[in-house]
Enzyme design. Structure first.
Site, PDB file in Angstrom:
ATOM      1  N   LYS A 122      -5.342 -18.073   2.267  1.00 56.06           N
ATOM      2  CA  LYS A 122      -6.681 -17.474   2.368  1.00 56.06           C
ATOM      3  C   LYS A 122      -7.706 -18.534   2.774  1.00 56.06           C
ATOM      4  CE  LYS A 122      -6.402 -13.056   1.198  1.00 56.06           C
ATOM      5  NZ  LYS A 122      -6.932 -11.963   2.024  1.00 56.06           N
TER       6      LYS A 122
ATOM      7  N   SER B  51      -3.164  -7.971   3.247  1.00 58.57           N
ATOM      8  CA  SER B  51      -2.510  -9.075   2.514  1.00 58.57           C
ATOM      9  C   SER B  51      -2.183  -8.561   1.128  1.00 58.57           C
ATOM     10  CB  SER B  51      -3.460 -10.275   2.362  1.00 58.57           C
ATOM     11  OG  SER B  51      -2.980 -11.160   1.368  1.00 58.57           O
TER      12      SER B  51
ATOM     13  N   GLY C 133       0.837  -1.211   0.000  1.00 58.90           N
ATOM     14  CA  GLY C 133       0.000   0.000   0.000  1.00 58.90           C
ATOM     15  C   GLY C 133       0.860   1.244   0.000  1.00 58.90           C
TER      16      GLY C 133
ATOM     17  N   LYS D   7     -11.936 -11.090  19.632  1.00 58.37           N
ATOM     18  CA  LYS D   7     -12.349 -11.831  20.843  1.00 58.37           C
ATOM     19  C   LYS D   7     -12.291 -10.904  22.051  1.00 58.37           C
ATOM     20  CE  LYS D   7      -9.698 -15.117  22.599  1.00 58.37           C
ATOM     21  NZ  LYS D   7      -9.030 -16.290  23.061  1.00 58.37           N
TER      22      LYS D   7
ATOM     23  N   TYR E 212      -0.890 -17.863  -1.539  1.00 58.54           N
ATOM     24  CA  TYR E 212      -2.044 -16.966  -1.372  1.00 58.54           C
ATOM     25  C   TYR E 212      -3.327 -17.787  -1.210  1.00 58.54           C
ATOM     26  CZ  TYR E 212      -5.239 -13.081  -2.606  1.00 58.54           C
ATOM     27  OH  TYR E 212      -6.226 -12.124  -2.619  1.00 58.54           O
TER      28      TYR E 212
ATOM     29  N   ARG F 285      -1.540  -6.277 -11.655  1.00 57.87           N
ATOM     30  CA  ARG F 285      -2.804  -6.939 -11.976  1.00 57.87           C
ATOM     31  C   ARG F 285      -3.258  -6.537 -13.365  1.00 57.87           C
ATOM     32  NH1 ARG F 285      -5.874  -6.476  -6.175  1.00 57.87           N
ATOM     33  NH2 ARG F 285      -4.403  -4.788  -5.804  1.00 57.87           N
TER      34      ARG F 285
HETATM   35  P1  NAD Z   1      -3.364  -4.076  -1.767  1.00 53.20           P
HETATM   36  O1  NAD Z   1      -2.062  -4.778  -1.974  1.00 53.20           O
HETATM   37  O2  NAD Z   1      -3.601  -2.795  -2.480  1.00 53.20           O
HETATM   38  O3  NAD Z   1      -3.611  -3.810  -0.200  1.00 53.20           O
HETATM   39  C1  NAD Z   1      -3.179  -4.677   0.800  1.00 53.20           C
HETATM   40  C2  NAD Z   1      -2.684  -3.834   1.971  1.00 53.20           C
HETATM   41  O4  NAD Z   1      -2.282  -4.693   3.038  1.00 53.20           O
HETATM   42  C3  NAD Z   1      -1.467  -2.978   1.613  1.00 53.20           C
HETATM   43  O5  NAD Z   1      -1.647  -1.655   2.036  1.00 53.20           O
HETATM   44  C4  NAD Z   1      -0.321  -3.654   2.345  1.00 53.20           C
HETATM   45  O6  NAD Z   1       0.737  -2.774   2.659  1.00 53.20           O
HETATM   46  C5  NAD Z   1      -1.031  -4.227   3.554  1.00 53.20           C
HETATM   47  N1  NAD Z   1      -0.325  -5.361   4.155  1.00 53.20           N
HETATM   48  C6  NAD Z   1       0.182  -6.446   3.525  1.00 53.20           C
HETATM   49  N2  NAD Z   1       0.752  -7.274   4.417  1.00 53.20           N
HETATM   50  C7  NAD Z   1       0.600  -6.699   5.641  1.00 53.20           C
HETATM   51  C8  NAD Z   1       0.984  -7.060   6.947  1.00 53.20           C
HETATM   52  N3  NAD Z   1       1.663  -8.202   7.203  1.00 53.20           N
HETATM   53  N4  NAD Z   1       0.668  -6.236   7.975  1.00 53.20           N
HETATM   54  C9  NAD Z   1       0.008  -5.067   7.759  1.00 53.20           C
HETATM   55  N5  NAD Z   1      -0.381  -4.668   6.519  1.00 53.20           N
HETATM   56  C10 NAD Z   1      -0.081  -5.479   5.478  1.00 53.20           C
HETATM   57  O7  NAD Z   1      -4.504  -5.136  -2.129  1.00 53.20           O
HETATM   58  P2  NAD Z   1      -6.076  -4.939  -2.243  1.00 53.20           P
HETATM   59  O8  NAD Z   1      -6.477  -5.194  -3.646  1.00 53.20           O
HETATM   60  O9  NAD Z   1      -6.504  -3.698  -1.578  1.00 53.20           O
HETATM   61  O10 NAD Z   1      -6.582  -6.185  -1.386  1.00 53.20           O
HETATM   62  C11 NAD Z   1      -7.005  -6.031  -0.054  1.00 53.20           C
HETATM   63  C12 NAD Z   1      -7.521  -7.353   0.478  1.00 53.20           C
HETATM   64  O11 NAD Z   1      -8.620  -7.807  -0.320  1.00 53.20           O
HETATM   65  C13 NAD Z   1      -6.479  -8.470   0.472  1.00 53.20           C
HETATM   66  O12 NAD Z   1      -6.645  -9.252   1.632  1.00 53.20           O
HETATM   67  C14 NAD Z   1      -6.862  -9.285  -0.752  1.00 53.20           C
HETATM   68  O13 NAD Z   1      -6.510 -10.644  -0.605  1.00 53.20           O
HETATM   69  C15 NAD Z   1      -8.366  -9.112  -0.799  1.00 53.20           C
HETATM   70  N6  NAD Z   1      -8.876  -9.279  -2.158  1.00 53.20           N
HETATM   71  C16 NAD Z   1      -8.729  -8.271  -3.091  1.00 53.20           C
HETATM   72  C17 NAD Z   1      -9.210  -8.472  -4.386  1.00 53.20           C
HETATM   73  C18 NAD Z   1      -9.108  -7.402  -5.439  1.00 53.20           C
HETATM   74  O14 NAD Z   1      -9.534  -7.659  -6.570  1.00 53.20           O
HETATM   75  N7  NAD Z   1      -8.637  -6.222  -5.155  1.00 53.20           N
HETATM   76  C19 NAD Z   1      -9.817  -9.688  -4.729  1.00 53.20           C
HETATM   77  C20 NAD Z   1      -9.913 -10.672  -3.762  1.00 53.20           C
HETATM   78  C21 NAD Z   1      -9.471 -10.457  -2.471  1.00 53.20           C
HETATM   79  N1  UDP Z   2      -3.036 -10.996 -17.137  1.00 53.72           N
HETATM   80  C1  UDP Z   2      -2.641 -10.670 -18.429  1.00 53.72           C
HETATM   81  N2  UDP Z   2      -1.772  -9.654 -18.582  1.00 53.72           N
HETATM   82  C2  UDP Z   2      -1.278  -8.922 -17.558  1.00 53.72           C
HETATM   83  C3  UDP Z   2      -1.693  -9.234 -16.245  1.00 53.72           C
HETATM   84  C4  UDP Z   2      -2.571 -10.293 -16.065  1.00 53.72           C
HETATM   85  O1  UDP Z   2      -3.072 -11.300 -19.409  1.00 53.72           O
HETATM   86  O2  UDP Z   2      -0.481  -7.995 -17.811  1.00 53.72           O
HETATM   87  C5  UDP Z   2      -4.011 -12.092 -16.959  1.00 53.72           C
HETATM   88  C6  UDP Z   2      -3.622 -13.128 -15.904  1.00 53.72           C
HETATM   89  O3  UDP Z   2      -2.825 -14.135 -16.484  1.00 53.72           O
HETATM   90  C7  UDP Z   2      -4.983 -13.631 -15.476  1.00 53.72           C
HETATM   91  C8  UDP Z   2      -5.904 -12.410 -15.610  1.00 53.72           C
HETATM   92  O4  UDP Z   2      -5.216 -11.515 -16.481  1.00 53.72           O
HETATM   93  O5  UDP Z   2      -5.444 -14.608 -16.368  1.00 53.72           O
HETATM   94  C9  UDP Z   2      -6.184 -11.705 -14.290  1.00 53.72           C
HETATM   95  O6  UDP Z   2      -4.954 -11.467 -13.662  1.00 53.72           O
HETATM   96  P1  UDP Z   2      -4.768 -10.650 -12.311  1.00 53.72           P
HETATM   97  O7  UDP Z   2      -3.320 -10.675 -11.997  1.00 53.72           O
HETATM   98  O8  UDP Z   2      -5.426  -9.340 -12.409  1.00 53.72           O
HETATM   99  O9  UDP Z   2      -5.583 -11.428 -11.192  1.00 53.72           O
HETATM  100  P2  UDP Z   2      -5.990 -12.962 -10.930  1.00 53.72           P
HETATM  101  O10 UDP Z   2      -7.449 -12.969 -11.224  1.00 53.72           O
HETATM  102  O11 UDP Z   2      -5.244 -13.892 -11.836  1.00 53.72           O
HETATM  103  O12 UDP Z   2      -5.644 -13.146  -9.511  1.00 53.72           O
END
Ligand code: NAD
Ligand code: UDP
Length: 352
Positions: free
Chosen positions: A184, A110, A71, A140, A180, A221
């Site tokens: 999760k 994460s 982040g 808790k 991951y 991504r």
């Molecule tokens: P992101 O990488 O932008 O944000 C994650 C944040 O967590 C960052 O600010 C990072 O610094 C912080 N972080 C990581 N490890 C840490 C730790 N050990 N202690 C404290 N902070 C920590 O990702 P995001 O897209 O905002 O995702 C947020 C959450 O949502 C994640 O848990 C991710 O698995 C989940 N999620 C996101 C998506 C999506 O499409 N964005 C999809 C499925 C799940």
């Molecule tokens: N992908 C791609 N080009 C890129 C980045 C990702 O074709 O530059 C593809 C990746 O292989 C996957 C899909 O786009 O099939 C979504 O990828 P992303 O990393 O966004 O998230 P995922 O859903 O795989 O966790």
């Protein structure tokens, strides 16, 4: 030149004035108030910062915990001076000690992008497993409701399509995505065991691909890569043939869904959260090129191992339980995101 100089001055002032807040623990909110005090872990990331902003706008006090692994402080810079917001730089793999009553917890901490979570796979595992224990212990202690940002990745490379919550998934436990996916899944196990053993009020949401402002433009991504590449007129990198599918949700819709879910009673989930309009990655590339008027060419690179071939949420449970229906289609969501990326790229190019 003048622009570069003023940008530097602006950054200097920002750092000078925000420094006392960045690592201070003094705004702990231990004085009584009728506002809720809500902890958001991962609050400086993409989803977490959008959630912090929304919770502040709704009149809550927010404690944001983040170790700035993926982040950025910039995502929360506009909240830093709000008296109802405080930031703690802390790694959730270590226990969390907060000297204030917490009313709700949102656990977003994460890494989420495949290159980021694969960079240090063991750290990713620890964040999701030890980190879940840290936040659950806090729930808790405070007897409070807690949301877990789970993921569509718990379904792995799914053999059932679209994915319903009852589908148990198809995850390779020894592959490069397992750090991951499996952690999760383990986090979900921990949430349900704390629920059964200690009656913790849990909310487990399985988030499908979400995009929008505050995504790191370089986080790897698909949406961020394609928009950045298109705006720079660089080649658009499709992995494989681009026939794999994903279903993309705009961040405001996702935040709405999580807040609706948090307001339910007697419903733990797991529940799918996202948008069920499914696109191939090639469709997405063409869409982004069109919406940005880009001169980029599309190129095809190797498909990463274990890349899921399809992904689409069945949203009927979210709809039945809390009436969730996404409102923002891909075109409108991409236009808003492209706008944000344009500003970010402009700032990046003009940094010293
Ligand atoms: P992101 O990488 O932008 O944000 C994650 C944040 O967590 C960052 O600010 C990072 O610094 C912080 N972080 C990581 N490890 C840490 C730790 N050990 N202690 C404290 N902070 C920590 O990702 P995001 O897209 O905002 O995702 C947020 C959450 O949502 C994640 O848990 C991710 O698995 C989940 N999620 C996101 C998506 C999506 O499409 N964005 C999809 C499925 C799940
Ligand atoms: N992908 C791609 N080009 C890129 C980045 C990702 O074709 O530059 C593809 C990746 O292989 C996957 C899909 O786009 O099939 C979504 O990828 P992303 O990393 O966004 O998230 P995922 O859903 O795989 O966790």
């Amino acid at each position: 030149m003048l622009l570069k100089k003023s940008y530097f001055i602006f950054l200097f002032i920002l750092v000078m004035f925000s420094e006392p807040f960045l690592y201070s623990h003094d705004k702990y909110f231990n004085e009584p108030s009728d506002k809720k005090t809500i902890l958001v872990t991962g609050g400086a990331g993409f989803l977490g910062s959008n959630m912090c902003k929304r919770l502040i706008d709704k009149g809550n006090r927010v404690i944001c915990i983040d170790n700035i692994y993926t982040g950025s402080i910039q995502n929360i810079a506009n909240l830093m001076e709000d008296e109802n917001f405080t930031f703690i730089n802390h790694d959730i793999t270590e226990p969390i000690e907060i000297d204030a009553h917490i009313d709700e917890i949102y656990n977003f901490a994460s890494p989420a992008s495949p290159p980021h979570y694969q960079k240090d796979p063991i750290k990713t595992l620890k964040t999701n497993v030890l980190g879940s224990i840290s936040v659950l212990e806090l729930a808790k202690k405070n007897k409070c409701r807690i949301f877990q940002a789970s993921t569509s990745e718990v379904y792995g490379d799914p053999k059932v399509h679209p994915q319903k919550e009852t589908y148990l998934g198809n995850v390779n436990p020894i592959g490069i995505r397992a750090c991951y996916d499996e952690s999760k899944r383990c986090a979900e196990t921990l949430f349900f065991d704390y629920h059964r053993k200690y009656d913790i009020d849990i909310k487990v949401g399985r988030i499908f691909n979400t995009y929008g402002p505050n995504m790191d433009i370089l986080d790897g991504r698909v949406v961020s890569n394609f928009i950045t590449q298109a705006l720079n007129d660089e080649p658009i990198t499709i992995y494989g043939e681009g026939r794999q599918t994903r279903s993309f949700c705009y961040v405001d819709d996702l935040i709405d869904a999580i807040l609706l879910f948090m307001d339910t009673d007697d419903f733990t989930g797991p529940v799918n959260l996202g948008n069920s309009n499914e696109f191939t990655v090639l469709d997405l590339a063409n869409y982004v090129v069109k919406l940005t008027n880009s001169k980029s060419q599309i190129i095809f690179l190797d498909l990463p191992l274990d890349d899921p071939k399809v992904r689409c949420p069945d949203l009927s449970l979210a709809n039945d339980k809390f009436g969730f229906e996404p409102q923002i289609n891909l075109e409108n969501g991409l236009l808003k995101t492209i706008d944000y990326f344009k500003k970010e790229l402009f700032l990046k190019k003009n940094r010293l």
